[in-house]
Structure formats: structure tokens, C-alpha cells
Design a protein around this motif. Structure first.
Motif, PDB file in Angstrom:
ATOM      1  N   GLN A  45      -8.796  -5.941 -41.464  1.00  0.00           N
ATOM      2  CA  GLN A  45      -9.516  -6.519 -40.238  1.00  0.00           C
ATOM      3  C   GLN A  45     -11.085  -6.391 -40.147  1.00  0.00           C
ATOM      4  OE1 GLN A  45      -7.987  -6.324 -36.138  1.00  0.00           O
ATOM      5  NE2 GLN A  45      -7.787  -8.385 -36.547  1.00  0.00           N
ATOM      6  N   ILE A  46     -11.112  -5.068 -40.383  1.00  0.00           N
ATOM      7  CA  ILE A  46     -12.504  -4.348 -40.126  1.00  0.00           C
ATOM      8  C   ILE A  46     -13.427  -4.968 -41.099  1.00  0.00           C
ATOM      9  CG2 ILE A  46     -13.983  -2.337 -40.220  1.00  0.00           C
ATOM     10  CD1 ILE A  46     -11.600  -0.864 -39.012  1.00  0.00           C
ATOM     11  N   PHE A  47     -12.976  -4.962 -42.238  1.00  0.00           N
ATOM     12  CA  PHE A  47     -13.891  -5.524 -43.391  1.00  0.00           C
ATOM     13  C   PHE A  47     -14.116  -6.954 -43.110  1.00  0.00           C
ATOM     14  CE2 PHE A  47     -11.873  -2.353 -46.701  1.00  0.00           C
ATOM     15  CZ  PHE A  47     -12.838  -1.364 -46.456  1.00  0.00           C
ATOM     16  N   ASP A  91     -28.654 -11.237 -47.852  1.00  0.00           N
ATOM     17  CA  ASP A  91     -27.863 -12.089 -48.956  1.00  0.00           C
ATOM     18  C   ASP A  91     -27.799 -11.665 -50.354  1.00  0.00           C
ATOM     19  OD1 ASP A  91     -30.546 -12.173 -49.619  1.00  0.00           O
ATOM     20  OD2 ASP A  91     -30.980 -14.225 -49.144  1.00  0.00           O
ATOM     21  N   LYS A  92     -27.727 -10.397 -50.431  1.00  0.00           N
ATOM     22  CA  LYS A  92     -27.579  -9.722 -51.597  1.00  0.00           C
ATOM     23  C   LYS A  92     -26.494  -8.746 -51.754  1.00  0.00           C
ATOM     24  CE  LYS A  92     -31.199  -6.085 -52.040  1.00  0.00           C
ATOM     25  NZ  LYS A  92     -30.564  -4.979 -52.554  1.00  0.00           N
ATOM     26  N   MET A  93     -25.933  -8.512 -52.941  1.00  0.00           N
ATOM     27  CA  MET A  93     -24.851  -7.452 -52.983  1.00  0.00           C
ATOM     28  C   MET A  93     -25.419  -6.223 -52.932  1.00  0.00           C
ATOM     29  SD  MET A  93     -22.083  -7.572 -56.047  1.00  0.00           S
ATOM     30  CE  MET A  93     -23.089  -6.825 -57.226  1.00  0.00           C
ATOM     31  N   THR A  94     -24.565  -5.266 -52.266  1.00  0.00           N
ATOM     32  CA  THR A  94     -24.972  -3.975 -52.013  1.00  0.00           C
ATOM     33  C   THR A  94     -23.790  -3.132 -52.413  1.00  0.00           C
ATOM     34  OG1 THR A  94     -24.259  -3.685 -49.739  1.00  0.00           O
ATOM     35  CG2 THR A  94     -26.681  -4.140 -50.274  1.00  0.00           C
ATOM     36  N   LEU A  95     -23.940  -1.799 -52.408  1.00  0.00           N
ATOM     37  CA  LEU A  95     -22.648  -0.799 -52.487  1.00  0.00           C
ATOM     38  C   LEU A  95     -21.542  -1.114 -51.555  1.00  0.00           C
ATOM     39  CD1 LEU A  95     -21.646   2.047 -53.535  1.00  0.00           C
ATOM     40  CD2 LEU A  95     -22.976   3.006 -51.593  1.00  0.00           C
ATOM     41  N   ALA A  96     -21.807  -1.516 -50.296  1.00  0.00           N
ATOM     42  CA  ALA A  96     -20.888  -1.946 -49.385  1.00  0.00           C
ATOM     43  C   ALA A  96     -19.947  -2.874 -49.886  1.00  0.00           C
ATOM     44  CB  ALA A  96     -21.510  -2.490 -47.936  1.00  0.00           C
ATOM     45  N   ASP A  97     -20.590  -4.103 -50.477  1.00  0.00           N
ATOM     46  CA  ASP A  97     -19.746  -5.174 -51.059  1.00  0.00           C
ATOM     47  C   ASP A  97     -18.814  -4.572 -52.100  1.00  0.00           C
ATOM     48  OD1 ASP A  97     -20.905  -7.219 -49.431  1.00  0.00           O
ATOM     49  OD2 ASP A  97     -22.749  -6.771 -50.586  1.00  0.00           O
ATOM     50  N   LEU A  98     -19.282  -3.766 -52.907  1.00  0.00           N
ATOM     51  CA  LEU A  98     -18.484  -3.189 -54.118  1.00  0.00           C
ATOM     52  C   LEU A  98     -17.476  -2.250 -53.544  1.00  0.00           C
ATOM     53  CD1 LEU A  98     -21.680  -2.447 -56.246  1.00  0.00           C
ATOM     54  CD2 LEU A  98     -19.861  -3.738 -57.022  1.00  0.00           C
ATOM     55  N   ALA A  99     -17.670  -1.621 -52.395  1.00  0.00           N
ATOM     56  CA  ALA A  99     -16.883  -0.439 -51.892  1.00  0.00           C
ATOM     57  C   ALA A  99     -15.499  -1.192 -51.496  1.00  0.00           C
ATOM     58  CB  ALA A  99     -17.509   0.136 -50.557  1.00  0.00           C
ATOM     59  N   ILE A 100     -15.959  -2.710 -50.828  1.00  0.00           N
ATOM     60  CA  ILE A 100     -14.806  -3.379 -50.124  1.00  0.00           C
ATOM     61  C   ILE A 100     -14.007  -3.962 -51.116  1.00  0.00           C
ATOM     62  CG2 ILE A 100     -14.433  -5.416 -48.748  1.00  0.00           C
ATOM     63  CD1 ILE A 100     -16.756  -4.792 -47.098  1.00  0.00           C
ATOM     64  N   LEU A 101     -14.486  -4.251 -52.507  1.00  0.00           N
ATOM     65  CA  LEU A 101     -13.995  -4.721 -53.427  1.00  0.00           C
ATOM     66  C   LEU A 101     -12.779  -3.750 -53.903  1.00  0.00           C
ATOM     67  CD1 LEU A 101     -13.388  -7.099 -55.653  1.00  0.00           C
ATOM     68  CD2 LEU A 101     -15.049  -5.619 -57.039  1.00  0.00           C
ATOM     69  N   GLU A 102     -13.426  -2.499 -54.037  1.00  0.00           N
ATOM     70  CA  GLU A 102     -12.677  -1.393 -54.546  1.00  0.00           C
ATOM     71  C   GLU A 102     -11.433  -0.995 -53.523  1.00  0.00           C
ATOM     72  OE1 GLU A 102     -11.428  -0.277 -57.062  1.00  0.00           O
ATOM     73  OE2 GLU A 102     -10.674   1.881 -56.304  1.00  0.00           O
ATOM     74  N   ALA A 103     -11.793  -0.886 -52.153  1.00  0.00           N
ATOM     75  CA  ALA A 103     -10.974  -0.727 -50.928  1.00  0.00           C
ATOM     76  C   ALA A 103      -9.783  -1.321 -50.891  1.00  0.00           C
ATOM     77  CB  ALA A 103     -11.652  -0.270 -49.607  1.00  0.00           C
ATOM     78  N   SER A 104     -10.077  -2.704 -51.203  1.00  0.00           N
ATOM     79  CA  SER A 104      -8.807  -3.598 -50.961  1.00  0.00           C
ATOM     80  C   SER A 104      -8.255  -3.823 -52.064  1.00  0.00           C
ATOM     81  CB  SER A 104      -9.584  -5.061 -50.441  1.00  0.00           C
ATOM     82  OG  SER A 104     -10.396  -5.528 -51.433  1.00  0.00           O
ATOM     83  N   GLN A 105      -8.479  -3.294 -53.119  1.00  0.00           N
ATOM     84  CA  GLN A 105      -7.830  -3.478 -54.523  1.00  0.00           C
ATOM     85  C   GLN A 105      -6.339  -3.312 -54.760  1.00  0.00           C
ATOM     86  OE1 GLN A 105      -9.100  -5.353 -57.106  1.00  0.00           O
ATOM     87  NE2 GLN A 105      -7.313  -5.223 -58.274  1.00  0.00           N
ATOM     88  N   SER A 106      -5.934  -2.193 -54.162  1.00  0.00           N
ATOM     89  CA  SER A 106      -4.359  -1.584 -54.287  1.00  0.00           C
ATOM     90  C   SER A 106      -3.618  -2.383 -53.298  1.00  0.00           C
ATOM     91  CB  SER A 106      -4.229  -0.219 -53.745  1.00  0.00           C
ATOM     92  OG  SER A 106      -4.957   0.504 -54.539  1.00  0.00           O
ATOM     93  N   CYS A 107      -4.278  -2.927 -52.113  1.00  0.00           N
ATOM     94  CA  CYS A 107      -3.549  -3.802 -51.257  1.00  0.00           C
ATOM     95  C   CYS A 107      -3.204  -5.164 -51.835  1.00  0.00           C
ATOM     96  CB  CYS A 107      -4.235  -4.003 -49.774  1.00  0.00           C
ATOM     97  SG  CYS A 107      -3.729  -5.134 -48.649  1.00  0.00           S
ATOM     98  N   ARG A 133      -0.614 -11.721 -50.747  1.00  0.00           N
ATOM     99  CA  ARG A 133      -0.256 -12.925 -50.014  1.00  0.00           C
ATOM    100  C   ARG A 133      -0.739 -12.243 -48.528  1.00  0.00           C
ATOM    101  NH1 ARG A 133       5.523 -15.082 -49.148  1.00  0.00           N
ATOM    102  NH2 ARG A 133       4.420 -16.128 -47.509  1.00  0.00           N
ATOM    103  N   PHE A 134      -0.674 -11.094 -48.096  1.00  0.00           N
ATOM    104  CA  PHE A 134      -0.869 -10.501 -46.924  1.00  0.00           C
ATOM    105  C   PHE A 134      -2.613 -10.561 -46.844  1.00  0.00           C
ATOM    106  CE2 PHE A 134      -3.040  -6.767 -45.185  1.00  0.00           C
ATOM    107  CZ  PHE A 134      -2.564  -6.813 -43.790  1.00  0.00           C
ATOM    108  N   LEU A 135      -3.288 -10.075 -48.065  1.00  0.00           N
ATOM    109  CA  LEU A 135      -4.692 -10.356 -47.849  1.00  0.00           C
ATOM    110  C   LEU A 135      -5.230 -11.811 -47.599  1.00  0.00           C
ATOM    111  CD1 LEU A 135      -6.751  -8.224 -50.616  1.00  0.00           C
ATOM    112  CD2 LEU A 135      -6.494  -7.883 -47.999  1.00  0.00           C
ATOM    113  N   SER A 136      -4.467 -12.706 -47.940  1.00  0.00           N
ATOM    114  CA  SER A 136      -4.993 -14.028 -47.806  1.00  0.00           C
ATOM    115  C   SER A 136      -5.131 -14.501 -46.494  1.00  0.00           C
ATOM    116  CB  SER A 136      -4.166 -15.137 -48.549  1.00  0.00           C
ATOM    117  OG  SER A 136      -2.724 -15.324 -47.821  1.00  0.00           O
ATOM    118  N   SER A 137      -4.679 -13.636 -45.567  1.00  0.00           N
ATOM    119  CA  SER A 137      -4.955 -13.891 -44.134  1.00  0.00           C
ATOM    120  C   SER A 137      -6.479 -13.345 -43.488  1.00  0.00           C
ATOM    121  CB  SER A 137      -3.804 -13.458 -43.251  1.00  0.00           C
ATOM    122  OG  SER A 137      -3.281 -12.080 -43.603  1.00  0.00           O
TER     123      SER A 137
END
Ligand code: GSH
Length: 204
Positions: free
Chosen positions: A130-132, A149-165, A171-175
Motif C-alpha cells: 500500500q505504501i508503494f 517522469d523518468k525511471m530511477t532506482l526507486a522504481d527498480l527497487a519497487i519492482l524487486e521488492a514486490s517480486q516475491s509477493c 491476485r493480491f497485488l492486483s488490488s
């Protein structure tokens, strides 16, 4: 300056953010992939006795998120102001908080692992995803990225942090629609897209 060489296990863990940064930058990250026996042989010779570490010009540098941040800064994927850097750092550290909770599901007694998995599902993932999602929504540029409007380390960190979930419960992430859109956008970016295709082939 020599090209950086990273030593880490084949798993995502604390090495993946650096791999993603270099992929997004279109640069090669030389990798020394170790398994446990080969790591234990070299461990006493390393400075912090932990992986990941990178070597640049014969010097060794440690701490996964410090390494990823350095690589992002070197490649124009960090913030442009101190405040942007703070926004990025808070996300990178939140990724570490989450990883520490995820690790609890692999270590200790069966009851401990079961409890950690329950905590992840019921408390940790809902709070952090929810924070992300909110942080992405709050970007005045409405770019789908976290900052401007450009990709940074934060966006890559969010991609990686949410990967295991994402892998355990898509289905949970789709909310979290903004989070899902960011995942798709970052995964489709040049460099990242090609890297992720090889990762899927490697099965990790
Ligand atoms: N705070 C360090 C933690 C490093 C760490 O605990 N690395 C683990 C792998 S993720 C490790 O070296 N394990 C093998 C060992 O302790 O021998 C970082 O973020 O890099």
C-alpha cells in the motif's frame, strides 16, 4: 576505472537491485556467482565476510543497497536533488525491511516459519504494498514512476521488492493498480526487459 565485478549467489536476494540498475543503464555488470561451498572458501579473505560485494580497481565495496545506490548514481538513475535522493533512499530501505521479513519464512523452526508467512500475508505485504502504491499515486507528474517522469532506482527497487509477493500471490497485488502499472512499465523498459527474459530462462 575498471568495470565493476559483483560477487553474489545466483539468487535475487541482496544482489538483484544492482543487476537491475546495470540492466536499466545498458551496462555490463561482471558477475562472480558463488555457491555456498565456494563462498565459504573465500569468505575469510573478504573485507566484511558477507555478500554481495563489488570490486572496482582492485578495491572491495560492501552492502547491497549501498552498491546499488552507487551504481544508480553513476548511471543517472538516482535523484537530482537531495530531497529526491531521500525519497529514493526511503524506498530502498523499505525494500530491505521487507526482505528481512521474507527471510524469516526460510529460517528457524517450522512454527516460526509458518508464523512469519502468516505475518507476511496478513500484515507486512498489505502495509508495504500500500505504501508503494500511494507513493506512485502521489507523484504530481502522474508518470507511473515514483519521481518526475523518468525511471530511477526507486522504481527498480519497487519492482524487486514486490517480486516475491507477485510470484506467491499475483491476485493480491492486483488490488494495488498503480503498483501493478509501475511493475509493468519498469519490466518493459529497455535493458530491464532483456535482463528479465534471461532471468526467467535461468529459473530464478
Ligand atoms: N547488510 C548486508 C547484509 C549482507 C548479508 O547478510 N549477506 C548474506 C547473503 S544475503 C550473506 O553474506 N550470507 C552468507 C554468510 O553470512 O556467510 C547487505 O545488505 O549487503
Amino acid at each position: 576505472m575498471s568495470k565493476p565485478k559483483m560477487t553474489y549467489f545466483k539468487y535475487r536476494g541482496r544482489g538483484e537491485l544492482s543487476r537491475l540498475v546495470m540492466a536499466a543503464a545498458g551496462k555490463e555488470l561482471e558477475q562472480n556467482i558463488v555457491d555456498v561451498p565456494s563462498w565459504l572458501k573465500i569468505k575469510p579473505t573478504t573485507f566484511f565476510q558477507r555478500v554481495p560485494f563489488i570490486e572496482i580497481d582492485g578495491e572491495e565495496y560492501h552492502q547491497g543497497n549501498a552498491i546499488a545506490t552507487y551504481l544508480a548514481r553513476e548511471n543517472g538513475l538516482y535523484g537530482e536533488t537531495n530531497l529526491e535522493c531521500l525519497m529514493i533512499d526511503q524506498v530502498v530501505q523499505l525494500k530491505e525491511d521487507l526482505l528481512l521479513e521474507e527471510i524469516k519464512t526460510f529460517v528457524g523452526s517450522d512454527e516460526g516459519k509458518d508464523q512469519a508467512a502468516k505475518d507476511l500475508r496478513e500484515t507486512v505485504y498489505p502495509r508495504i504494498m500500500q505504501i508503494f502504491d500511494k507513493l506512485i499515486k502521489q507523484n504530481p507528474a502522474k508518470s507511473g514512476f515514483l519521481i518526475g517522469d523518468k525511471m530511477t532506482l526507486a522504481d527498480l527497487a519497487i519492482l524487486e521488492a514486490s517480486q516475491s509477493c507477485f510470484q506467491s500471490n499475483p491476485r493480491f497485488l492486483s488490488s494495488f493498480p498503480d503498483l501493478m502499472r509501475l511493475r509493468e512499465k519498469v519490466a518493459a523498459a529497455d535493458g530491464v526487459r532483456q535482463y528479465l527474459a534471461t532471468r526467467i530462462q535461468r529459473g530464478i
